[in-house]
Design an enzyme around this catalytic site. Structure first.
Site, short mmCIF file in Angstrom:
data_model
loop_
_atom_site.label_atom_id
_atom_site.label_comp_id
_atom_site.label_asym_id
_atom_site.label_seq_id
_atom_site.Cartn_x
_atom_site.Cartn_y
_atom_site.Cartn_z
N HIS A 170 4.08 25.62 12.52
CA HIS A 170 2.87 26.01 13.26
C HIS A 170 1.71 26.22 12.28
O HIS A 170 1.40 27.35 11.88
CB HIS A 170 3.13 27.29 14.06
CG HIS A 170 3.91 27.07 15.31
ND1 HIS A 170 3.31 26.76 16.51
CD2 HIS A 170 5.24 27.07 15.55
CE1 HIS A 170 4.23 26.59 17.44
NE2 HIS A 170 5.42 26.78 16.88
N GLU B 63 -1.40 26.19 12.78
CA GLU B 63 -2.53 26.94 13.33
C GLU B 63 -2.51 28.40 12.92
O GLU B 63 -3.55 29.07 12.93
CB GLU B 63 -2.57 26.79 14.86
CG GLU B 63 -1.53 27.55 15.64
CD GLU B 63 -0.18 26.84 15.76
OE1 GLU B 63 0.65 27.29 16.56
OE2 GLU B 63 0.03 25.84 15.03
N CYS C 289 5.08 21.47 16.68
CA CYS C 289 6.35 22.03 17.17
C CYS C 289 6.84 21.24 18.39
O CYS C 289 7.24 20.09 18.26
CB CYS C 289 6.20 23.52 17.45
SG CYS C 289 7.79 24.39 17.52
#
Length: 238
Positions: A214, A216, A108
């Site tokens: 994102h 994660e 990001c």
């Protein structure tokens, strides 16, 4: 495989000058086989280099907006909070990491910061500066563990290799800025349906990828996001 040490850049709360990092980053690195280390925000370049020497790879994480002065613009009215301290530290770390030829992953803001640091720029505010026929909700009205739009993966890209497809993948989305002018020597590996750049990579470097979404948050359910961290850690360990 020896576990590589992965340095992660921290978030910076400018209202109280504190630093932190979402645990999702830590879990993603650990689950991929790496040892995560959160970097301090304020270090001399000398000490930053010492710490970087202990790491086998670096993740530039998400966060607030980079200062537009970095690419020669004034602050747009749609620009959000800015951390000059974080900008300075991450640009110094990017220079050190690239000089050491160590793997780099940007997420990001991290992808945007890498593009800026290498000579590109970004839209300060997508809603007011980028006009699409069918605007996509890049700031999704869903939890970050959900996906909200597709990305078209370009043939021959590292993203194609990691995702296992040159078709489309699903991603989450939580940003109001995006890459505009691509930095020299960087190439695009993924595009959103509205035309915005979602992934950048560099061919003449051991491993350098920036993703706008994102991953994660998606590692437990999404193969591309899981494979991204696994590949990154594997390259760091080699």
């Amino acid at each position: 495989m020896k576990k590589p040490v992965i340095g992660l850049t921290p978030a910076h709360a400018i209202e109280n000058d504190s630093v932190s990092l979402m645990p999702t980053y830590i879990r993603a690195v650990e689950n991929a086989g790496g040892v995560p280390v959160i970097f301090p925000l304020e270090l001399s370049v000398e000490n930053l280099t010492v710490l970087a020497n202990l790491c086998q790879g670096f993740i530039f994480t998400g966060g607030p907006d980079p200062h537009p002065f970095l690419w020669g613009e004034d602050i747009h009215k749609g620009c959000g909070p800015i951390s000059v301290k974080r900008d300075q530290m991450e640009l110094s770390l990017l220079s050190i990491a690239m000089e050491q030829k160590k793997p780099i992953l940007g997420i990001c803001r991290g992808a945007q910061l890498i593009n800026i640091g290498l000579g590109g720029d970004i839209y300060q505010d997508i809603d007011s500066q980028y006009h699409a026929v069918f605007p996509i909700a890049h700031h999704q009205p869903l939890p970050p563990t959900s996906t909200s739009h597709h990305i078209d993966v370009r043939e021959g890209s590292l993203l194609e290799e990691i995702s296992g497809t040159n078709g489309r993948i699903q991603v989450n989305s939580n940003h109001h800025q995006a890459i505009r002018k691509l930095a020299p020597n960087m190439v695009v590996g993924g595009i959103a349906p509205d035309g915005l750049i979602e992934e950048i990579e560099r061919k003449d470097y051991p491993f350098l990828i920036g993703v706008q979404w994102h991953p994660e948050y998606l590692c437990e359910t999404d193969n591309t996001s899981r494979n991204l961290f696994r590949r990154f850690v594997e390259v760091c360990a080699s």
